[in-house]
Motif scaffolding. Structure first.
Motif, PDB file in Angstrom:
ATOM      1  N   ILE A 192       0.754  -1.389   0.119  1.00  0.00           N
ATOM      2  CA  ILE A 192      -0.076  -0.101   0.075  1.00  0.00           C
ATOM      3  C   ILE A 192       0.867   1.418   0.109  1.00  0.00           C
ATOM      4  O   ILE A 192       1.783   1.322   0.824  1.00  0.00           O
ATOM      5  CB  ILE A 192      -0.988   0.028   1.104  1.00  0.00           C
ATOM      6  CG1 ILE A 192      -1.761  -1.308   1.248  1.00  0.00           C
ATOM      7  CG2 ILE A 192      -1.869   1.356   1.107  1.00  0.00           C
ATOM      8  CD1 ILE A 192      -2.600  -1.213   2.546  1.00  0.00           C
ATOM      9  N   GLU A 193       0.559   2.122  -0.846  1.00  0.00           N
ATOM     10  CA  GLU A 193       1.479   3.427  -0.911  1.00  0.00           C
ATOM     11  C   GLU A 193       0.465   4.666  -0.543  1.00  0.00           C
ATOM     12  O   GLU A 193      -0.511   4.597  -1.257  1.00  0.00           O
ATOM     13  CB  GLU A 193       2.031   3.647  -2.215  1.00  0.00           C
ATOM     14  CG  GLU A 193       2.887   4.872  -2.523  1.00  0.00           C
ATOM     15  CD  GLU A 193       3.523   4.994  -3.905  1.00  0.00           C
ATOM     16  OE1 GLU A 193       4.217   5.837  -4.159  1.00  0.00           O
ATOM     17  OE2 GLU A 193       3.190   4.260  -4.581  1.00  0.00           O
ATOM     18  N   CYS A 230      -4.598   6.463  -0.816  1.00  0.00           N
ATOM     19  CA  CYS A 230      -3.919   5.513  -0.728  1.00  0.00           C
ATOM     20  C   CYS A 230      -4.041   4.681  -1.926  1.00  0.00           C
ATOM     21  O   CYS A 230      -5.270   4.396  -2.475  1.00  0.00           O
ATOM     22  CB  CYS A 230      -4.004   4.597   0.525  1.00  0.00           C
ATOM     23  SG  CYS A 230      -3.281   5.318   2.084  1.00  0.00           S
ATOM     24  N   THR A 231      -2.945   4.055  -2.709  1.00  0.00           N
ATOM     25  CA  THR A 231      -2.805   3.090  -3.674  1.00  0.00           C
ATOM     26  C   THR A 231      -3.067   1.683  -2.900  1.00  0.00           C
ATOM     27  O   THR A 231      -1.834   1.323  -2.371  1.00  0.00           O
ATOM     28  CB  THR A 231      -1.917   3.316  -4.698  1.00  0.00           C
ATOM     29  OG1 THR A 231      -1.985   4.566  -5.353  1.00  0.00           O
ATOM     30  CG2 THR A 231      -1.938   2.273  -5.891  1.00  0.00           C
ATOM     31  N   VAL A 232      -3.886   0.944  -3.090  1.00  0.00           N
ATOM     32  CA  VAL A 232      -3.668  -0.462  -2.576  1.00  0.00           C
ATOM     33  C   VAL A 232      -3.442  -1.399  -3.807  1.00  0.00           C
ATOM     34  O   VAL A 232      -4.172  -1.567  -4.698  1.00  0.00           O
ATOM     35  CB  VAL A 232      -5.199  -0.956  -1.942  1.00  0.00           C
ATOM     36  CG1 VAL A 232      -5.059  -2.334  -1.500  1.00  0.00           C
ATOM     37  CG2 VAL A 232      -5.512   0.016  -0.845  1.00  0.00           C
ATOM     38  N   LYS A 277      -4.670  -1.791  -8.693  1.00  0.00           N
ATOM     39  CA  LYS A 277      -3.924  -0.563  -8.140  1.00  0.00           C
ATOM     40  C   LYS A 277      -5.298   0.242  -7.619  1.00  0.00           C
ATOM     41  O   LYS A 277      -5.356   1.502  -8.186  1.00  0.00           O
ATOM     42  CB  LYS A 277      -3.039   0.228  -8.578  1.00  0.00           C
ATOM     43  CG  LYS A 277      -1.899  -0.737  -9.026  1.00  0.00           C
ATOM     44  CD  LYS A 277      -0.657   0.115  -9.893  1.00  0.00           C
ATOM     45  CE  LYS A 277       0.591  -0.757 -10.181  1.00  0.00           C
ATOM     46  NZ  LYS A 277       1.682   0.199 -10.922  1.00  0.00           N
ATOM     47  N   PRO A 278      -6.424   0.175  -7.087  1.00  0.00           N
ATOM     48  CA  PRO A 278      -7.392   1.049  -6.825  1.00  0.00           C
ATOM     49  C   PRO A 278      -6.906   1.922  -5.888  1.00  0.00           C
ATOM     50  O   PRO A 278      -5.977   1.779  -4.967  1.00  0.00           O
ATOM     51  CB  PRO A 278      -8.373   0.243  -6.355  1.00  0.00           C
ATOM     52  CG  PRO A 278      -7.800  -1.200  -5.664  1.00  0.00           C
ATOM     53  CD  PRO A 278      -6.580  -1.147  -6.424  1.00  0.00           C
ATOM     54  N   LEU A 279      -7.742   2.990  -5.830  1.00  0.00           N
ATOM     55  CA  LEU A 279      -7.526   4.269  -4.872  1.00  0.00           C
ATOM     56  C   LEU A 279      -8.475   4.244  -3.861  1.00  0.00           C
ATOM     57  O   LEU A 279      -9.532   3.937  -3.939  1.00  0.00           O
ATOM     58  CB  LEU A 279      -7.409   5.570  -5.188  1.00  0.00           C
ATOM     59  CG  LEU A 279      -6.089   5.726  -6.458  1.00  0.00           C
ATOM     60  CD1 LEU A 279      -6.377   7.234  -6.773  1.00  0.00           C
ATOM     61  CD2 LEU A 279      -5.084   6.021  -5.637  1.00  0.00           C
ATOM     62  N   LEU A 280      -8.204   4.517  -2.668  1.00  0.00           N
ATOM     63  CA  LEU A 280      -8.924   4.704  -1.452  1.00  0.00           C
ATOM     64  C   LEU A 280      -8.547   6.101  -0.769  1.00  0.00           C
ATOM     65  O   LEU A 280      -7.522   6.223  -0.495  1.00  0.00           O
ATOM     66  CB  LEU A 280      -8.896   3.603  -0.422  1.00  0.00           C
ATOM     67  CG  LEU A 280      -9.689   2.166  -0.544  1.00  0.00           C
ATOM     68  CD1 LEU A 280      -9.448   1.478   0.845  1.00  0.00           C
ATOM     69  CD2 LEU A 280     -11.068   2.516  -0.626  1.00  0.00           C
ATOM     70  N   ARG A 281      -9.483   6.905  -0.514  1.00  0.00           N
ATOM     71  CA  ARG A 281      -9.322   8.209   0.283  1.00  0.00           C
ATOM     72  C   ARG A 281      -9.255   7.821   1.609  1.00  0.00           C
ATOM     73  O   ARG A 281     -10.058   7.573   2.305  1.00  0.00           O
ATOM     74  CB  ARG A 281     -10.321   9.064   0.326  1.00  0.00           C
ATOM     75  CG  ARG A 281     -10.237  10.323   0.683  1.00  0.00           C
ATOM     76  CD  ARG A 281     -11.285  11.508   0.351  1.00  0.00           C
ATOM     77  NE  ARG A 281     -11.079  12.631   0.941  1.00  0.00           N
ATOM     78  CZ  ARG A 281     -10.231  13.773   0.472  1.00  0.00           C
ATOM     79  NH1 ARG A 281      -9.755  13.372  -0.711  1.00  0.00           N
ATOM     80  NH2 ARG A 281      -9.994  14.798   1.090  1.00  0.00           N
ATOM     81  N   SER A 282      -7.955   7.709   1.976  1.00  0.00           N
ATOM     82  CA  SER A 282      -7.548   7.161   3.755  1.00  0.00           C
ATOM     83  C   SER A 282      -6.218   7.659   3.886  1.00  0.00           C
ATOM     84  O   SER A 282      -5.407   7.835   2.838  1.00  0.00           O
ATOM     85  CB  SER A 282      -7.959   5.981   3.796  1.00  0.00           C
ATOM     86  OG  SER A 282      -7.667   5.338   5.156  1.00  0.00           O
TER      87      SER A 282
END
Length: 301
Positions: free
Chosen positions: A201-202, A208-210, A225-230
């Motif tokens: 995770i970056e 964050c790119t998971v 590589k989905p994104l999460l706002r966190s």
């Protein structure tokens, strides 16, 4: 030689360490000028002379602290570790020396009475300071680069890593264990997948790119590589809630969490360790503050 100057070099982004470094440089300059009194300072007749000369060290400290701390906050992309090289470090330190020379010259002019001559011209003082500082700076940075490169290269060679069975391209380690559920800050967006399929995770800004493995239409596992706002800390807390005996998920950098079971090779350069995952598709840096933790976790595999 040109390629040597283009090699990666570590940049210190800890404000406290930078402040201590600036204080050490300021103290050295102040003591050096008080003891040796170059640039005609030995012939300078003025009240509280040693106190005034020591002020050059204070000017040096302020300028150095500004250069090492403020510029990194104003231009974070230019000072990003993945862009920092040997020549950039030399340029930063040499530029700092020039600004110290200019700042101390202004300080000297402020100290002098109207019409009083310091005996040293502007150009002469700056040129002498630059020439005195350039070659030691270059030499010190190159020696530091070589020492760090040897240290991390040798250390990386002795670290154990995950042995991955030979498989067709696109396949990976067998999936087992519980599912990992990562929830965004809005409590609505989420990702759920087998914990063993997490690669890393970056974090970047507020997202964050998971990166994890997911079967495509043909059933072959491929990294997505989905994104999460966190924040990364929030996701790290969710990972730590997994009910498994051994958690291979380790914070290795302020911007990265990595699955050590996916690490196939560890290499080292002057910046530290690099973790190679998924056949070398991904290379994850290890920050110095996480070195001991990472080495201990790898040896526990």
């Amino acid at each position: 030689m040109v390629s040597l100057f283009s090699q990666p070099y570590p940049i210190d982004d800890d404000p406290l360490r930078q402040l201590r470094r600036a204080a050490a440089i300021g103290l050295f300059i102040g003591l050096f000028l008080v003891v040796f009194q170059p640039f005609g300072l030995g012939n300078w007749q003025t009240p509280a002379k040693l106190f005034k000369i020591a002020g050059f060290g204070l000017v040096t400290f302020v300028i150095t602290a500004f250069n090492f701390i403020v510029w990194q906050r104003v231009f974070p992309r230019q000072f990003a570790e993945n862009r920092w090289t040997v020549w950039r470090e030399i340029l930063l330190v040499t530029g700092n020396i020039l600004l110290i020379a200019i700042g101390n010259r202004f300080y000297l002019e402020w100290l002098l009475d109207e019409g009083e001559d310091s005996g040293v011209g502007w150009l002469g003082m700056i040129l002498i300071t630059f020439l005195i500082g350039l070659f030691p700076t270059t030499g010190a940075v190159l020696l530091s680069y070589i020492a760090r490169l040897r240290k991390y290269t040798r250390a990386a060679a002795g670290l154990p890593v995950q042995v991955v069975d030979e498989k067709p391209p696109g396949e990976a380690l067998p999936v087992s264990g519980p599912a990992l559920n990562l929830v965004a800050e809005n409590e609505k967006d989420s990702l759920t997948f087998p914990a063993a399929d997490l690669i890393y995770i970056e974090s970047s800004d507020n997202y964050c790119t998971v990166v994890y493995l997911k079967a495509d239409s043909s059933g072959t596992l491929q990294p997505v590589k989905p994104l999460l706002r966190s924040s990364l800390s929030r996701l790290e807390s969710q990972i730590n809630q997994l009910s498994i005996a051994r958690k291979p998920f380790v914070r290795c950098h302020r911007s990265f969490i990595v699955n050590l079971d996916r690490v196939e090779r560890v290499t080292g350069n002057a910046q530290g360790y690099k973790l190679h995952l998924l056949g070398g598709q991904f290379q994850i840096p290890v920050a110095r503050k996480y070195n001991d933790t990472l080495v201990a976790e790898l040896k526990a595999l």
